[in-house]
Design a protein around this motif. Sequence first.
Motif, short mmCIF file in Angstrom:
data_model
loop_
_atom_site.label_atom_id
_atom_site.label_comp_id
_atom_site.label_asym_id
_atom_site.label_seq_id
_atom_site.Cartn_x
_atom_site.Cartn_y
_atom_site.Cartn_z
N PHE A 1 0.82 -1.20 0.00
CA PHE A 1 0.00 0.00 0.00
C PHE A 1 0.86 1.26 0.00
O PHE A 1 0.52 2.26 -0.65
N ALA A 2 1.96 1.23 0.74
CA ALA A 2 2.84 2.40 0.81
C ALA A 2 3.44 2.70 -0.56
O ALA A 2 3.50 3.87 -1.00
N GLU A 3 3.89 1.67 -1.27
CA GLU A 3 4.47 1.88 -2.60
C GLU A 3 3.40 2.35 -3.57
O GLU A 3 3.63 3.26 -4.39
N SER A 4 2.22 1.74 -3.50
CA SER A 4 1.13 2.16 -4.37
C SER A 4 0.74 3.60 -4.09
O SER A 4 0.51 4.40 -5.01
N ALA A 5 0.69 3.98 -2.81
CA ALA A 5 0.34 5.35 -2.44
C ALA A 5 1.33 6.35 -3.02
O ALA A 5 0.93 7.44 -3.46
N SER A 6 2.61 6.00 -3.04
CA SER A 6 3.61 6.90 -3.60
C SER A 6 3.29 7.24 -5.05
O SER A 6 3.34 8.40 -5.47
N ARG A 7 2.92 6.22 -5.81
CA ARG A 7 2.64 6.44 -7.24
C ARG A 7 1.32 7.17 -7.44
O ARG A 7 1.18 8.02 -8.33
N LEU A 8 0.33 6.84 -6.61
CA LEU A 8 -0.97 7.48 -6.76
C LEU A 8 -0.91 8.95 -6.35
O LEU A 8 -1.55 9.81 -6.98
N VAL A 9 -0.18 9.26 -5.29
CA VAL A 9 -0.09 10.66 -4.86
C VAL A 9 0.63 11.49 -5.92
O VAL A 9 0.30 12.67 -6.13
N GLU A 10 1.59 10.91 -6.59
CA GLU A 10 2.26 11.61 -7.68
C GLU A 10 1.25 11.99 -8.76
O GLU A 10 1.23 13.13 -9.26
N LEU A 11 0.38 11.04 -9.13
CA LEU A 11 -0.66 11.32 -10.11
C LEU A 11 -1.66 12.33 -9.54
O LEU A 11 -2.08 13.27 -10.24
N HIS A 12 -2.04 12.14 -8.31
CA HIS A 12 -2.97 13.06 -7.65
C HIS A 12 -2.45 14.49 -7.70
O HIS A 12 -3.20 15.44 -7.99
#
Length: 473
Positions: A250-261
Amino acid sequence: MSAPPSRPTAPSWLTMPDDANALDPAIWPASAARDEAGVLSIAGVDVGDLRDAFGTPLYVFDEDEVRAHARRAVAAFRDATAAHGVAARVYYAGKAFLSTEVVRWVTAEGLAIDVCSGGELEVALAAGVDPGRIGFHGNNKSVAELARAVEAGVGSVVIDSAIELERLAAIVERRRVVAPDAVQPVLLRVNSGVHAETHDFLATAHEDQKFGFALEDAAAAVARTRELDALAFVGLHCHIGSQIFGTDGFAESASRLVELHAALSEDGEVPVLNLGGGFGIAYTSADDPTPIEALAAGIVDAVARECEVRGIPMPNLAFEPGRAIVGQAGVTLYEVGTVKPVRLGGGAERVYVSVDGGMSDNPRPALYGAQYSARIASRVSGAALALVRVVGKHCESGDIVVDHEYLPGDVAPGDLLAVPATGAYCFSLASNYNYLARPAVVAVRAGQARVIVRGETIADLLSRDAGIAEGNA
Protein backbone atom coordinates in the motif's frame (compact mmCIF):
# COMPACT_ATOMS: atom_id res chain seq x y z
CA MET A 1 -3.62 -35.93 23.30
CA SER A 2 -1.31 -38.39 21.61
CA ALA A 3 0.02 -37.74 18.13
CA PRO A 4 0.98 -39.87 15.14
CA PRO A 5 4.64 -40.96 15.01
CA SER A 6 5.43 -39.03 11.84
CA ARG A 7 3.92 -36.49 9.47
CA PRO A 8 5.40 -37.23 6.04
CA THR A 9 2.39 -35.91 4.15
CA ALA A 10 1.67 -32.80 6.22
CA PRO A 11 2.72 -29.42 4.77
CA SER A 12 5.38 -27.51 6.64
CA TRP A 13 2.97 -24.76 7.70
CA LEU A 14 0.55 -27.15 9.42
CA THR A 15 1.25 -27.21 13.15
CA MET A 16 0.25 -30.30 15.07
CA PRO A 17 -2.14 -29.01 17.75
CA ASP A 18 -1.82 -29.86 21.40
CA ASP A 19 -5.59 -30.26 21.40
CA ALA A 20 -7.56 -30.88 18.21
CA ASN A 21 -10.72 -29.79 20.03
CA ALA A 22 -9.44 -26.29 20.79
CA LEU A 23 -10.86 -23.24 18.98
CA ASP A 24 -8.21 -20.76 17.84
CA PRO A 25 -9.63 -17.28 18.65
CA ALA A 26 -7.82 -15.82 15.65
CA ILE A 27 -9.95 -17.97 13.34
CA TRP A 28 -13.30 -18.46 15.08
CA PRO A 29 -15.95 -15.90 16.05
CA ALA A 30 -15.37 -14.55 19.54
CA SER A 31 -18.62 -16.16 20.68
CA ALA A 32 -17.60 -19.69 19.63
CA ALA A 33 -17.46 -21.99 22.66
CA ARG A 34 -17.99 -25.59 23.75
CA ASP A 35 -20.38 -26.68 26.47
CA GLU A 36 -19.66 -29.37 29.07
CA ALA A 37 -20.41 -32.08 26.55
CA GLY A 38 -18.09 -30.51 24.01
CA VAL A 39 -20.85 -29.31 21.69
CA LEU A 40 -19.95 -26.15 19.82
CA SER A 41 -22.14 -23.09 20.13
CA ILE A 42 -21.96 -19.77 18.28
CA ALA A 43 -23.49 -16.70 19.89
CA GLY A 44 -25.08 -19.04 22.42
CA VAL A 45 -26.76 -21.25 19.81
CA ASP A 46 -26.00 -25.00 19.87
CA VAL A 47 -24.83 -26.28 16.48
CA GLY A 48 -26.87 -29.44 17.00
CA ASP A 49 -29.97 -27.31 17.30
CA LEU A 50 -28.96 -25.48 14.13
CA ARG A 51 -28.63 -28.79 12.27
CA ASP A 52 -32.00 -29.97 13.53
CA ALA A 53 -33.73 -26.73 12.56
CA PHE A 54 -32.05 -25.89 9.26
CA GLY A 55 -30.14 -28.96 8.05
CA THR A 56 -26.62 -29.14 6.69
CA PRO A 57 -24.62 -27.82 4.97
CA LEU A 58 -25.41 -24.54 6.68
CA TYR A 59 -23.79 -21.12 6.64
CA VAL A 60 -23.86 -19.56 10.11
CA PHE A 61 -23.10 -15.87 10.68
CA ASP A 62 -22.50 -14.27 14.04
CA GLU A 63 -24.22 -10.89 13.72
CA ASP A 64 -22.35 -9.29 16.60
CA GLU A 65 -19.03 -10.42 15.10
CA VAL A 66 -19.84 -8.72 11.79
CA ARG A 67 -20.90 -5.56 13.57
CA ALA A 68 -17.79 -5.55 15.75
CA HIS A 69 -15.45 -5.83 12.76
CA ALA A 70 -17.35 -3.06 10.99
CA ARG A 71 -17.12 -0.73 13.99
CA ARG A 72 -13.46 -1.50 14.45
CA ALA A 73 -12.64 -0.74 10.81
CA VAL A 74 -14.54 2.54 10.83
CA ALA A 75 -12.87 3.64 14.05
CA ALA A 76 -9.40 2.64 12.85
CA PHE A 77 -9.55 4.62 9.63
CA ARG A 78 -11.39 7.60 11.04
CA ASP A 79 -8.85 7.90 13.86
CA ALA A 80 -5.92 7.51 11.46
CA THR A 81 -7.18 10.16 9.04
CA ALA A 82 -8.38 12.55 11.75
CA ALA A 83 -4.79 12.68 13.02
CA HIS A 84 -3.93 14.34 9.69
CA GLY A 85 -6.99 16.57 9.50
CA VAL A 86 -8.83 14.68 6.77
CA ALA A 87 -11.83 12.34 6.63
CA ALA A 88 -12.22 8.67 5.77
CA ARG A 89 -15.00 6.62 4.23
CA VAL A 90 -14.92 2.85 4.65
CA TYR A 91 -16.81 0.59 2.24
CA TYR A 92 -18.19 -2.88 2.83
CA ALA A 93 -17.41 -5.20 -0.11
CA GLY A 94 -20.73 -6.56 -1.29
CA LYS A 95 -19.02 -9.27 -3.30
CA ALA A 96 -17.70 -10.88 -0.10
CA PHE A 97 -21.20 -11.63 1.13
CA LEU A 98 -24.40 -9.76 0.44
CA SER A 99 -27.89 -9.91 1.88
CA THR A 100 -30.24 -7.17 2.96
CA GLU A 101 -29.74 -8.05 6.63
CA VAL A 102 -25.95 -7.84 6.44
CA VAL A 103 -26.19 -4.57 4.54
CA ARG A 104 -28.29 -3.17 7.37
CA TRP A 105 -25.82 -4.40 9.99
CA VAL A 106 -22.76 -2.83 8.42
CA THR A 107 -24.38 0.45 7.42
CA ALA A 108 -25.74 0.82 10.95
CA GLU A 109 -22.11 0.55 12.12
CA GLY A 110 -20.94 3.29 9.78
CA LEU A 111 -19.85 1.56 6.57
CA ALA A 112 -20.74 2.55 3.03
CA ILE A 113 -21.50 -0.19 0.48
CA ASP A 114 -19.46 -1.22 -2.54
CA VAL A 115 -21.31 -3.11 -5.29
CA CYS A 116 -20.09 -4.40 -8.64
CA SER A 117 -23.21 -5.56 -10.47
CA GLY A 118 -26.82 -4.59 -10.99
CA GLY A 119 -27.90 -7.45 -8.75
CA GLU A 120 -25.70 -6.31 -5.88
CA LEU A 121 -26.98 -2.78 -6.35
CA GLU A 122 -30.57 -3.97 -6.05
CA VAL A 123 -29.82 -5.86 -2.84
CA ALA A 124 -28.27 -2.74 -1.32
CA LEU A 125 -31.21 -0.59 -2.40
CA ALA A 126 -33.69 -3.18 -1.12
CA ALA A 127 -31.98 -2.96 2.27
CA GLY A 128 -32.88 0.73 2.39
CA VAL A 129 -29.36 2.12 2.05
CA ASP A 130 -28.97 5.78 1.26
CA PRO A 131 -27.89 5.57 -2.42
CA GLY A 132 -25.34 8.28 -1.74
CA ARG A 133 -23.43 5.75 0.39
CA ILE A 134 -23.11 3.26 -2.49
CA GLY A 135 -20.08 2.95 -4.76
CA PHE A 136 -20.45 1.03 -8.03
CA HIS A 137 -17.44 -0.92 -9.34
CA GLY A 138 -16.98 -3.29 -12.26
CA ASN A 139 -15.08 -3.55 -15.52
CA ASN A 140 -18.09 -4.10 -17.80
CA LYS A 141 -21.13 -2.38 -16.35
CA SER A 142 -23.98 -2.60 -18.82
CA VAL A 143 -25.98 0.36 -20.08
CA ALA A 144 -28.92 -0.89 -18.02
CA GLU A 145 -26.79 -1.17 -14.87
CA LEU A 146 -25.33 2.29 -15.27
CA ALA A 147 -28.75 3.78 -16.00
CA ARG A 148 -30.14 2.20 -12.84
CA ALA A 149 -27.21 3.56 -10.82
CA VAL A 150 -27.79 7.08 -12.17
CA GLU A 151 -31.54 6.85 -11.60
CA ALA A 152 -31.02 5.60 -8.04
CA GLY A 153 -28.50 8.35 -7.28
CA VAL A 154 -25.51 6.24 -6.25
CA GLY A 155 -22.77 8.21 -4.58
CA SER A 156 -20.04 7.27 -7.03
CA VAL A 157 -19.37 5.18 -10.09
CA VAL A 158 -15.83 3.89 -10.51
CA ILE A 159 -14.93 4.38 -14.16
CA ASP A 160 -12.99 1.42 -15.54
CA SER A 161 -12.52 2.24 -19.24
CA ALA A 162 -12.78 4.99 -21.83
CA ILE A 163 -15.84 3.31 -23.31
CA GLU A 164 -17.57 3.29 -19.94
CA LEU A 165 -16.73 6.94 -19.40
CA GLU A 166 -18.53 7.95 -22.60
CA ARG A 167 -21.34 5.47 -21.97
CA LEU A 168 -22.06 6.89 -18.53
CA ALA A 169 -21.95 10.50 -19.72
CA ALA A 170 -24.49 9.71 -22.42
CA ILE A 171 -26.77 8.04 -19.87
CA VAL A 172 -26.66 11.08 -17.59
CA GLU A 173 -27.43 13.36 -20.54
CA ARG A 174 -30.54 11.30 -21.31
CA ARG A 175 -31.45 11.39 -17.63
CA ARG A 176 -31.45 15.19 -17.79
CA VAL A 177 -34.72 15.06 -19.77
CA VAL A 178 -36.49 14.32 -16.47
CA ALA A 179 -33.80 15.57 -14.07
CA PRO A 180 -32.17 18.65 -15.64
CA ASP A 181 -29.54 19.02 -12.95
CA ALA A 182 -28.37 15.40 -13.03
CA VAL A 183 -24.62 14.96 -12.55
CA GLN A 184 -22.93 11.67 -11.70
CA PRO A 185 -19.88 11.73 -9.39
CA VAL A 186 -17.15 9.38 -10.61
CA LEU A 187 -13.77 8.05 -9.58
CA LEU A 188 -11.21 6.76 -12.05
CA ARG A 189 -9.73 3.33 -11.37
CA VAL A 190 -6.01 3.25 -12.05
CA ASN A 191 -3.39 0.53 -11.90
CA SER A 192 -0.45 1.60 -9.81
CA GLY A 193 1.78 -1.21 -11.07
CA VAL A 194 1.99 -2.57 -7.52
CA HIS A 195 0.35 -5.86 -6.69
CA ALA A 196 0.07 -7.84 -3.51
CA GLU A 197 1.98 -11.09 -3.14
CA THR A 198 -1.10 -13.26 -3.32
CA HIS A 199 -2.46 -15.90 -5.66
CA ASP A 200 -2.29 -14.66 -9.26
CA PHE A 201 -6.08 -14.63 -9.53
CA LEU A 202 -6.29 -12.28 -6.53
CA ALA A 203 -3.69 -9.74 -7.62
CA THR A 204 -5.63 -7.03 -9.41
CA ALA A 205 -3.34 -4.03 -9.89
CA HIS A 206 -0.52 -5.17 -12.15
CA GLU A 207 -0.74 -3.92 -15.71
CA ASP A 208 -1.68 -7.12 -17.55
CA GLN A 209 -5.20 -7.39 -16.17
CA LYS A 210 -8.73 -6.35 -16.96
CA PHE A 211 -9.32 -3.58 -14.43
CA GLY A 212 -8.74 0.14 -14.72
CA PHE A 213 -6.44 2.55 -16.54
CA ALA A 214 -2.65 2.39 -16.68
CA LEU A 215 -0.99 5.26 -14.81
CA GLU A 216 0.26 6.82 -18.02
CA ASP A 217 -3.29 6.89 -19.47
CA ALA A 218 -5.05 8.23 -16.40
CA ALA A 219 -4.40 11.94 -16.95
CA ALA A 220 -6.02 11.91 -20.38
CA ALA A 221 -9.03 10.03 -19.01
CA VAL A 222 -9.43 12.54 -16.20
CA ALA A 223 -9.14 15.43 -18.64
CA ARG A 224 -11.90 13.92 -20.74
CA THR A 225 -14.06 13.40 -17.67
CA ARG A 226 -13.65 17.04 -16.72
CA GLU A 227 -14.80 18.08 -20.19
CA LEU A 228 -18.14 16.34 -19.67
CA ASP A 229 -20.52 18.38 -17.57
CA ALA A 230 -22.66 15.30 -16.96
CA LEU A 231 -19.86 13.83 -14.85
CA ALA A 232 -18.15 15.16 -11.74
CA PHE A 233 -14.63 13.83 -11.26
CA VAL A 234 -14.10 13.33 -7.52
CA GLY A 235 -10.99 11.20 -7.28
CA LEU A 236 -8.82 8.21 -8.00
CA HIS A 237 -9.31 4.59 -7.05
CA CYS A 238 -6.77 1.77 -6.87
CA HIS A 239 -6.93 -1.83 -5.66
CA ILE A 240 -3.73 -3.84 -5.30
CA GLY A 241 -5.11 -7.26 -4.40
CA SER A 242 -6.81 -9.34 -1.77
CA GLN A 243 -5.98 -11.29 1.41
CA ILE A 244 -3.12 -8.84 2.06
CA PHE A 245 -1.00 -8.86 5.20
CA GLY A 246 1.13 -5.78 5.94
CA THR A 247 1.33 -2.26 4.53
CA ASP A 248 4.40 -2.28 2.27
CA GLY A 249 2.43 -2.74 -0.94
CA PHE A 250 0.00 0.00 0.00
CA ALA A 251 2.84 2.40 0.81
CA GLU A 252 4.47 1.88 -2.60
CA SER A 253 1.13 2.16 -4.37
CA ALA A 254 0.34 5.35 -2.44
CA SER A 255 3.61 6.90 -3.60
CA ARG A 256 2.64 6.44 -7.24
CA LEU A 257 -0.97 7.48 -6.76
CA VAL A 258 -0.09 10.66 -4.86
CA GLU A 259 2.26 11.61 -7.68
CA LEU A 260 -0.66 11.32 -10.11
CA HIS A 261 -2.97 13.06 -7.65
CA ALA A 262 -0.57 15.99 -7.43
CA ALA A 263 -0.39 16.35 -11.21
CA LEU A 264 -4.16 16.20 -11.58
CA SER A 265 -4.66 18.75 -8.80
CA GLU A 266 -2.93 21.40 -10.91
CA ASP A 267 -5.97 21.47 -13.21
CA GLY A 268 -8.79 20.99 -10.71
CA GLU A 269 -9.87 19.48 -7.46
CA VAL A 270 -9.24 15.80 -6.64
CA PRO A 271 -11.10 15.46 -3.34
CA VAL A 272 -10.80 11.71 -2.75
CA LEU A 273 -8.16 9.01 -2.97
CA ASN A 274 -9.54 5.49 -2.61
CA LEU A 275 -6.69 3.10 -1.81
CA GLY A 276 -8.80 -0.05 -1.87
CA GLY A 277 -8.00 -2.65 0.76
CA GLY A 278 -8.45 -6.38 0.55
CA PHE A 279 -7.07 -6.95 4.04
CA GLY A 280 -6.34 -10.54 5.03
CA ILE A 281 -7.84 -12.75 7.72
CA ALA A 282 -6.66 -15.94 9.42
CA TYR A 283 -7.93 -19.15 7.84
CA THR A 284 -5.48 -21.40 9.67
CA SER A 285 -3.20 -21.09 12.69
CA ALA A 286 -0.32 -20.35 10.29
CA ASP A 287 -1.92 -17.05 9.20
CA ASP A 288 -0.94 -13.87 11.04
CA PRO A 289 -3.01 -10.98 9.70
CA THR A 290 -2.06 -7.41 10.48
CA PRO A 291 -4.44 -5.70 12.95
CA ILE A 292 -6.72 -3.23 11.21
CA GLU A 293 -5.46 -0.38 13.41
CA ALA A 294 -1.89 -0.99 12.26
CA LEU A 295 -3.02 -1.16 8.64
CA ALA A 296 -4.96 2.06 8.94
CA ALA A 297 -2.14 3.97 10.63
CA GLY A 298 0.51 2.64 8.25
CA ILE A 299 -1.41 3.36 5.05
CA VAL A 300 -2.66 6.78 6.09
CA ASP A 301 0.78 7.84 7.35
CA ALA A 302 2.29 6.74 4.04
CA VAL A 303 -0.14 8.98 2.12
CA ALA A 304 0.59 11.87 4.48
CA ARG A 305 4.35 11.52 3.91
CA GLU A 306 3.93 11.46 0.14
CA CYS A 307 1.73 14.56 0.21
CA GLU A 308 4.16 16.39 2.49
CA VAL A 309 7.09 15.62 0.20
CA ARG A 310 5.19 17.16 -2.71
CA GLY A 311 3.89 20.10 -0.73
CA ILE A 312 0.23 19.37 -1.45
CA PRO A 313 -2.80 19.09 0.83
CA MET A 314 -3.77 15.60 1.83
CA PRO A 315 -7.06 14.45 0.24
CA ASN A 316 -9.86 12.66 2.00
CA LEU A 317 -9.33 8.91 1.83
CA ALA A 318 -11.52 5.88 1.21
CA PHE A 319 -10.88 2.21 1.96
CA GLU A 320 -12.38 -1.19 1.20
CA PRO A 321 -11.36 -3.74 3.87
CA GLY A 322 -13.01 -6.60 1.96
CA ARG A 323 -13.26 -9.97 3.67
CA ALA A 324 -11.88 -8.52 6.92
CA ILE A 325 -15.38 -7.37 7.89
CA VAL A 326 -17.31 -10.59 7.43
CA GLY A 327 -14.87 -13.47 6.95
CA GLN A 328 -14.25 -14.47 10.56
CA ALA A 329 -17.94 -14.12 11.42
CA GLY A 330 -18.95 -17.09 9.24
CA VAL A 331 -18.82 -20.79 10.07
CA THR A 332 -20.05 -23.57 7.77
CA LEU A 333 -21.55 -26.69 9.31
CA TYR A 334 -21.40 -30.09 7.60
CA GLU A 335 -22.33 -33.62 8.55
CA VAL A 336 -19.74 -36.35 8.06
CA GLY A 337 -20.93 -39.10 5.70
CA THR A 338 -17.98 -41.44 5.23
CA VAL A 339 -14.48 -41.83 6.61
CA LYS A 340 -11.83 -43.60 4.55
CA PRO A 341 -8.18 -44.21 5.54
CA VAL A 342 -5.89 -44.14 2.50
CA ARG A 343 -2.38 -45.64 2.65
CA LEU A 344 0.17 -43.40 0.94
CA GLY A 345 3.28 -45.58 1.08
CA GLY A 346 6.18 -45.61 3.48
CA GLY A 347 3.80 -46.18 6.35
CA ALA A 348 2.05 -42.85 5.84
CA GLU A 349 -1.71 -42.58 5.91
CA ARG A 350 -4.28 -39.90 5.26
CA VAL A 351 -7.89 -40.10 6.38
CA TYR A 352 -10.46 -38.82 3.89
CA VAL A 353 -13.47 -37.36 5.68
CA SER A 354 -16.39 -36.83 3.31
CA VAL A 355 -19.08 -34.29 4.16
CA ASP A 356 -22.47 -33.41 2.71
CA GLY A 357 -21.37 -30.27 0.89
CA GLY A 358 -18.18 -29.33 -0.91
CA MET A 359 -17.09 -27.17 -3.80
CA SER A 360 -20.68 -26.09 -4.47
CA ASP A 361 -20.82 -24.20 -1.16
CA ASN A 362 -17.11 -23.25 -1.03
CA PRO A 363 -15.18 -23.36 -4.30
CA ARG A 364 -12.23 -21.34 -2.97
CA PRO A 365 -9.98 -24.39 -2.32
CA ALA A 366 -10.58 -25.57 -5.89
CA LEU A 367 -10.21 -22.09 -7.42
CA TYR A 368 -7.30 -20.71 -5.41
CA GLY A 369 -5.83 -23.56 -3.40
CA ALA A 370 -7.26 -21.81 -0.33
CA GLN A 371 -6.56 -23.44 3.03
CA TYR A 372 -9.12 -23.80 5.81
CA SER A 373 -9.36 -25.34 9.27
CA ALA A 374 -11.92 -27.72 10.74
CA ARG A 375 -13.12 -29.05 14.08
CA ILE A 376 -15.55 -31.73 15.16
CA ALA A 377 -18.42 -29.62 16.47
CA SER A 378 -20.80 -32.13 18.06
CA ARG A 379 -18.42 -33.55 20.70
CA VAL A 380 -14.84 -33.56 21.96
CA SER A 381 -12.47 -36.48 21.66
CA GLY A 382 -9.22 -37.61 23.22
CA ALA A 383 -8.43 -40.00 20.38
CA ALA A 384 -5.00 -39.94 18.76
CA LEU A 385 -4.61 -37.33 16.04
CA ALA A 386 -5.09 -38.24 12.41
CA LEU A 387 -4.01 -36.24 9.38
CA VAL A 388 -7.23 -35.72 7.45
CA ARG A 389 -8.44 -34.22 4.22
CA VAL A 390 -12.03 -33.03 4.36
CA VAL A 391 -13.67 -33.54 0.99
CA GLY A 392 -17.09 -32.94 -0.49
CA LYS A 393 -19.59 -35.17 -2.24
CA HIS A 394 -19.11 -33.88 -5.77
CA CYS A 395 -17.89 -35.99 -8.64
CA GLU A 396 -14.55 -34.16 -8.79
CA SER A 397 -11.16 -35.15 -7.40
CA GLY A 398 -10.54 -31.46 -6.68
CA ASP A 399 -13.62 -31.24 -4.47
CA ILE A 400 -11.70 -30.41 -1.29
CA VAL A 401 -13.10 -28.48 1.66
CA VAL A 402 -10.05 -28.59 3.96
CA ASP A 403 -6.87 -29.85 2.35
CA HIS A 404 -4.79 -30.53 5.46
CA GLU A 405 -5.94 -30.76 9.06
CA TYR A 406 -5.42 -32.78 12.21
CA LEU A 407 -8.60 -34.15 13.76
CA PRO A 408 -9.22 -36.80 16.40
CA GLY A 409 -8.77 -40.16 14.72
CA ASP A 410 -12.22 -41.37 15.78
CA VAL A 411 -14.02 -38.88 13.51
CA ALA A 412 -17.03 -40.82 12.29
CA PRO A 413 -20.20 -40.69 10.17
CA GLY A 414 -22.81 -38.51 11.80
CA ASP A 415 -20.31 -36.12 13.41
CA LEU A 416 -20.95 -32.46 12.84
CA LEU A 417 -17.92 -30.76 11.33
CA ALA A 418 -17.46 -26.99 11.52
CA VAL A 419 -15.22 -25.02 9.14
CA PRO A 420 -14.50 -21.46 10.39
CA ALA A 421 -13.65 -18.26 8.49
CA THR A 422 -16.18 -18.97 5.73
CA GLY A 423 -18.04 -15.67 5.94
CA ALA A 424 -16.50 -14.25 2.76
CA TYR A 425 -16.64 -15.54 -0.80
CA CYS A 426 -18.25 -18.89 0.05
CA PHE A 427 -21.95 -18.13 -0.27
CA SER A 428 -21.11 -15.55 -2.94
CA LEU A 429 -19.33 -18.12 -5.12
CA ALA A 430 -21.70 -21.01 -4.40
CA SER A 431 -23.19 -23.01 -7.26
CA ASN A 432 -25.61 -25.82 -8.00
CA TYR A 433 -22.92 -28.14 -9.32
CA ASN A 434 -24.17 -31.74 -9.46
CA TYR A 435 -27.60 -30.21 -8.75
CA LEU A 436 -26.93 -29.62 -5.10
CA ALA A 437 -29.20 -26.96 -3.64
CA ARG A 438 -27.37 -24.01 -2.11
CA PRO A 439 -27.52 -23.93 1.69
CA ALA A 440 -29.43 -21.51 3.87
CA VAL A 441 -27.70 -18.63 5.64
CA VAL A 442 -28.58 -18.30 9.31
CA ALA A 443 -27.72 -15.38 11.59
CA VAL A 444 -27.14 -16.04 15.28
CA ARG A 445 -27.25 -13.51 18.07
CA ALA A 446 -27.83 -13.68 21.83
CA GLY A 447 -28.94 -17.31 21.77
CA GLN A 448 -31.34 -16.88 18.86
CA ALA A 449 -31.10 -18.00 15.23
CA ARG A 450 -32.95 -16.76 12.18
CA VAL A 451 -32.74 -17.37 8.45
CA ILE A 452 -31.42 -14.39 6.50
CA VAL A 453 -31.16 -16.18 3.14
CA ARG A 454 -33.49 -19.07 2.47
CA GLY A 455 -31.87 -22.33 1.44
CA GLU A 456 -32.76 -23.76 -1.93
CA THR A 457 -34.70 -26.97 -2.44
CA ILE A 458 -34.64 -29.48 -5.26
CA ALA A 459 -38.07 -28.13 -6.19
CA ASP A 460 -36.46 -24.70 -6.65
CA LEU A 461 -33.91 -26.18 -9.03
CA LEU A 462 -36.47 -28.16 -11.00
CA SER A 463 -38.75 -25.14 -11.29
CA ARG A 464 -36.22 -23.54 -13.64
CA ASP A 465 -36.12 -26.48 -16.03
CA ALA A 466 -38.36 -25.55 -18.94
CA GLY A 467 -38.51 -29.19 -20.05
CA ILE A 468 -40.53 -30.24 -17.03
CA ALA A 469 -44.28 -30.13 -17.53
CA GLU A 470 -46.01 -27.51 -15.41
CA GLY A 471 -47.11 -28.97 -12.12
CA ASN A 472 -44.57 -31.81 -12.13
CA ALA A 473 -41.66 -29.79 -10.74
